[in-house]
Write a protein that holds these residues in place. Structure first.
Motif, PDB file in Angstrom:
ATOM      1  N   GLU A  53     -12.195  -0.918  -9.113  1.00 17.79           N
ATOM      2  CA  GLU A  53     -11.193   0.007  -9.644  1.00 17.79           C
ATOM      3  C   GLU A  53     -10.567  -0.529 -10.924  1.00 17.79           C
ATOM      4  OE1 GLU A  53      -7.153   2.397  -8.180  1.00 17.79           O
ATOM      5  OE2 GLU A  53      -7.822   0.602  -7.112  1.00 17.79           O
ATOM      6  N   GLU A  80       3.171   3.076 -14.465  1.00 13.73           N
ATOM      7  CA  GLU A  80       2.751   3.631 -13.175  1.00 13.73           C
ATOM      8  C   GLU A  80       1.309   3.248 -12.849  1.00 13.73           C
ATOM      9  OE1 GLU A  80       4.005   5.318 -15.667  1.00 13.73           O
ATOM     10  OE2 GLU A  80       5.822   6.373 -15.003  1.00 13.73           O
ATOM     11  N   ARG A  81       0.441   3.296 -13.878  1.00  8.19           N
ATOM     12  CA  ARG A  81      -0.974   2.994 -13.634  1.00  8.19           C
ATOM     13  C   ARG A  81      -1.171   1.510 -13.333  1.00  8.19           C
ATOM     14  NH1 ARG A  81      -5.345   3.688 -11.103  1.00  8.19           N
ATOM     15  NH2 ARG A  81      -7.298   3.555 -12.265  1.00  8.19           N
ATOM     16  N   ARG A 106      -0.968  -3.042  -7.054  1.00  3.43           N
ATOM     17  CA  ARG A 106      -0.664  -2.827  -5.640  1.00  3.43           C
ATOM     18  C   ARG A 106      -1.942  -2.778  -4.803  1.00  3.43           C
ATOM     19  NH1 ARG A 106       2.228   1.317  -6.264  1.00  3.43           N
ATOM     20  NH2 ARG A 106       0.727   2.941  -5.725  1.00  3.43           N
ATOM     21  N   HIS A 107      -2.953  -2.056  -5.286  1.00  2.00           N
ATOM     22  CA  HIS A 107      -4.214  -1.971  -4.551  1.00  2.00           C
ATOM     23  C   HIS A 107      -4.889  -3.340  -4.457  1.00  2.00           C
ATOM     24  CE1 HIS A 107      -4.637   2.611  -5.530  1.00  2.00           C
ATOM     25  NE2 HIS A 107      -3.665   2.352  -4.689  1.00  2.00           N
ATOM     26  N   ASP A 113       0.798  -1.225   0.000  1.00  6.85           N
ATOM     27  CA  ASP A 113       0.000   0.000   0.000  1.00  6.85           C
ATOM     28  C   ASP A 113       0.834   1.280   0.000  1.00  6.85           C
ATOM     29  OD1 ASP A 113       0.908   0.248   2.644  1.00  6.85           O
ATOM     30  OD2 ASP A 113      -0.902  -0.689   3.457  1.00  6.85           O
ATOM     31  N   GLY A 114       2.160   1.158  -0.025  1.00  6.21           N
ATOM     32  CA  GLY A 114       3.011   2.331  -0.193  1.00  6.21           C
ATOM     33  C   GLY A 114       3.211   3.184   1.043  1.00  6.21           C
ATOM     34  N   ASP A 170       1.077  -0.571 -12.068  1.00  7.43           N
ATOM     35  CA  ASP A 170       1.642  -0.823 -10.730  1.00  7.43           C
ATOM     36  C   ASP A 170       0.651  -0.424  -9.645  1.00  7.43           C
ATOM     37  OD1 ASP A 170       4.002  -1.816 -11.744  1.00  7.43           O
ATOM     38  OD2 ASP A 170       5.088   0.083 -11.570  1.00  7.43           O
ATOM     39  N   GLU A 171      -0.031   0.691  -9.838  1.00  2.00           N
ATOM     40  CA  GLU A 171      -0.994   1.172  -8.850  1.00  2.00           C
ATOM     41  C   GLU A 171      -2.166   0.205  -8.712  1.00  2.00           C
ATOM     42  OE1 GLU A 171      -3.188   5.413  -7.921  1.00  2.00           O
ATOM     43  OE2 GLU A 171      -3.230   4.673  -9.987  1.00  2.00           O
TER      44      GLU A 171
END
Length: 252
Positions: A208, A181-182, A188-189, A121-122, A184-185
């Motif tokens: 999402e 980037e998108r 990750r979520h 979650d960063g 990976d996001e």
């Protein structure tokens, strides 16, 4: 569970020091040879000093007892908002040595500063241990953490996530692919929801992904391979929609 320091580097460090000293003693006056020998002595000496410094790392019912370079103290489980066993930086495309990361809670002493990011979650996290330093296997450490830290702990290693959804997330790059980037996001979520989210969190992560695909995932030069990403997102959506998945409340 008390972890034991891995002494494997001691032999190599001792060889470096001994070899360097030997070259300095009998190698003549060649500048390059002397510099190489000095470098070996210095490098081996640094490793030896680090390996001989006090080390203690105990995982127990009440928390962690840590005595290692850069971190000393006894930390209760409730002083962390979350803990994760995550792969280190990749080496030639393969996950690096796992690291134990802790997301600081309000009760954690301020001198313990974040130096990493939670892999799912960063959130800012403290690197508590590099498992290359200990003899125990990552699976043994993960079992102890799961037993004592309970829902605060997540095994976020790549192989665990891949096994969960049956797909590899180490995407190849192509000249025309999805913007990294998108993707990976989204991944990750989804991983965070699968690892320690409840039914609502999994539903939100799935929605999402579906919304992003409906509106169109951004494409760029040097992005992730389209086919690999599509397969992975399909697998994630299926896992997120699985009613048999274990419900676990997100760690406080």
């Amino acid at each position: 569970m008390e972890l034991r320091r891995n002494r494997g580097t001691l032999v190599l460090a001792a060889i470096c020091v001994l070899g360097g000293v030997t070259v300095l003693a009998v190698g003549g006056h060649r500048v390059l040879r002397t510099l190489v020998a000095l470098g070996a002595v210095i490098l081996g000496g640094v490793v030896l000093l680090g390996a001989l410094r006090p080390f203690r790392f105990v995982i127990g019912p009440d928390g962690l007892d840590v005595r290692r370079p850069g971190l000393r103290g006894t930390y209760r489980w409730d002083q962390f908002d979350a803990l994760a066993l995550a792969d280190g930086p990749s080496v030639q495309g393969r996950p690096g040595t796992p690291r134990l990361l802790g997301v600081p809670g309000a009760a954690l002493p301020p001198e313990v500063r974040a130096s990493a990011r939670h892999s799912l979650d960063g959130r800012a996290a403290v690197e508590l241990l590099d498992l290359a330093q200990v003899r125990q296997t990552p699976d043994e450490v993960a079992d102890a953490l799961a037993r004592y830290a309970a829902d605060r702990f997540t095994d976020a290693r790549a192989r665990t996530t891949a096994r969960l959804v049956g797909v590899d997330f180490d995407f190849a790059e192509s000249l025309r692919g999805y913007r990294t980037e998108r993707i990976d996001e989204l991944v990750r979520h989804a991983q965070a929801a699968l690892a320690h989210g409840d039914a609502a969190a999994r539903q939100a992560a799935r929605a999402e992904i579906e919304q992003a695909r409906t509106t169109g995932l951004p494409v760029a030069l040097r992005g992730y391979a389209l086919r690999e990403v599509d397969v992975a997102l399909d697998a994630l959506c299926a896992a997120l929609a699985d009613p048999a998945a274990t419900d676990r409340e997100t760690a406080p």
